[in-house]
Design a protein around this motif. Structure first.
Motif, PDB file in Angstrom:
ATOM      1  N   GLU A   1      39.791 108.887 -72.809  1.00  0.00           N
ATOM      2  CA  GLU A   1      39.105 109.548 -71.693  1.00  0.00           C
ATOM      3  C   GLU A   1      40.073 109.834 -70.552  1.00  0.00           C
ATOM      4  OE1 GLU A   1      35.567 107.494 -70.459  1.00  0.00           O
ATOM      5  OE2 GLU A   1      34.773 107.428 -72.497  1.00  0.00           O
ATOM      6  N   LYS A   2      40.906 108.876 -70.215  1.00  0.00           N
ATOM      7  CA  LYS A   2      41.909 109.094 -69.165  1.00  0.00           C
ATOM      8  C   LYS A   2      42.871 110.209 -69.563  1.00  0.00           C
ATOM      9  CE  LYS A   2      42.332 104.629 -66.857  1.00  0.00           C
ATOM     10  NZ  LYS A   2      43.248 103.503 -66.577  1.00  0.00           N
TER      11      LYS A   2
ATOM     12  N   ALA B   1      42.391 112.670 -71.583  1.00  0.00           N
ATOM     13  CA  ALA B   1      41.695 113.965 -71.536  1.00  0.00           C
ATOM     14  C   ALA B   1      41.533 114.452 -70.096  1.00  0.00           C
ATOM     15  CB  ALA B   1      40.328 113.859 -72.221  1.00  0.00           C
ATOM     16  N   ARG B   2      41.169 113.542 -69.173  1.00  0.00           N
ATOM     17  CA  ARG B   2      41.011 113.920 -67.760  1.00  0.00           C
ATOM     18  C   ARG B   2      42.322 114.415 -67.163  1.00  0.00           C
ATOM     19  NH1 ARG B   2      37.948 109.229 -67.229  1.00  0.00           N
ATOM     20  NH2 ARG B   2      39.675 108.138 -66.226  1.00  0.00           N
ATOM     21  N   VAL B   3      43.377 113.673 -67.419  1.00  0.00           N
ATOM     22  CA  VAL B   3      44.679 114.045 -66.862  1.00  0.00           C
ATOM     23  C   VAL B   3      45.173 115.352 -67.476  1.00  0.00           C
ATOM     24  CG1 VAL B   3      47.106 113.358 -66.696  1.00  0.00           C
ATOM     25  CG2 VAL B   3      45.299 111.687 -66.242  1.00  0.00           C
ATOM     26  N   ARG B   4      44.978 115.512 -68.767  1.00  0.00           N
ATOM     27  CA  ARG B   4      45.392 116.741 -69.441  1.00  0.00           C
ATOM     28  C   ARG B   4      44.644 117.945 -68.862  1.00  0.00           C
ATOM     29  NH1 ARG B   4      45.344 115.709 -75.196  1.00  0.00           N
ATOM     30  NH2 ARG B   4      47.512 115.149 -74.944  1.00  0.00           N
ATOM     31  N   ALA B   5      43.338 117.796 -68.658  1.00  0.00           N
ATOM     32  CA  ALA B   5      42.521 118.898 -68.134  1.00  0.00           C
ATOM     33  C   ALA B   5      42.881 119.237 -66.685  1.00  0.00           C
ATOM     34  CB  ALA B   5      41.038 118.551 -68.236  1.00  0.00           C
ATOM     35  N   ALA B   6      43.238 118.239 -65.905  1.00  0.00           N
ATOM     36  CA  ALA B   6      43.527 118.462 -64.485  1.00  0.00           C
ATOM     37  C   ALA B   6      44.980 118.846 -64.225  1.00  0.00           C
ATOM     38  CB  ALA B   6      43.184 117.208 -63.688  1.00  0.00           C
TER      39      ALA B   6
ATOM     40  N   ASP C   1      43.794 105.200 -73.840  1.00  0.00           N
ATOM     41  CA  ASP C   1      42.497 105.451 -73.221  1.00  0.00           C
ATOM     42  C   ASP C   1      42.254 106.957 -73.323  1.00  0.00           C
ATOM     43  OD1 ASP C   1      40.329 105.947 -71.495  1.00  0.00           O
ATOM     44  OD2 ASP C   1      40.881 104.243 -70.214  1.00  0.00           O
TER      45      ASP C   1
END
Length: 118
Positions: A13-14, A16-21, A11
Motif C-alpha cells: 500500500e505504501k 502504491a501510494r508513493v508510486r502514484a504521488a 508494504d
C-alpha cells in the motif's frame, strides 16, 4: 549490517501510494539532467554568479577564470536546459538565470552544504 532491512517485508500500500504521488519518469530524467549540468564546477560557478547579477560572457570568463570559449560552451549547455537566458545589447550578450527556481535550487544546495559542514 544495521543500515538495511534484516527481513524482506514490502508494504504494498505504501509503495502504491508513493508510486502514484511521485513524479513521472520523464520528469525525473529532466531533473537528473539539470543536476548533471550543475555537477560541473564551472557551470555551477556561472549559475552562482548569475544568481547575484546579470553578466556578459567576458565578465563570466574573468570571474570563473576560464576562457570565453569555455564559458560559451557551458552557457550553451545551461541554455539548452533552460537554466539561463540571454539578451543582446548591440554586440554584447548578457546572461541571467532563466527564473527564480534556479536561484533557489542553488541557494538550497549551498544551505545544505553549510548545514552539514562539508
Amino acid at each position: 549490517m544495521a543500515d538495511v532491512c534484516e527481513v524482506a517485508c514490502v508494504d504494498a500500500e505504501k509503495v502504491a501510494r508513493v508510486r502514484a504521488a511521485g513524479p513521472a519518469p520523464a520528469t525525473l530524467l529532466a531533473l537528473a539532467e539539470t543536476f548533471k549540468a550543475l555537477g560541473d564546477p564551472t557551470r555551477l560557478r556561472i549559475v552562482a554568479a548569475l544568481a547575484q547579477e546579470e553578466l556578459c560572457v567576458c565578465d563570466l570568463a574573468t570571474l570563473v577564470d576560464v576562457s570565453e570559449s569555455a564559458v560559451s560552451h557551458s552557457l550553451r549547455t545551461l541554455r539548452q536546459l533552460r537554466l539561463v537566458q540571454y539578451r543582446k545589447v548591440g554586440k554584447i550578450a548578457y546572461y541571467s538565470l532563466d527564473d527564480a527556481h534556479v536561484a533557489r535550487l542553488v541557494a538550497e544546495g549551498l544551505g545544505h552544504i553549510d548545514e552539514v559542514g562539508r
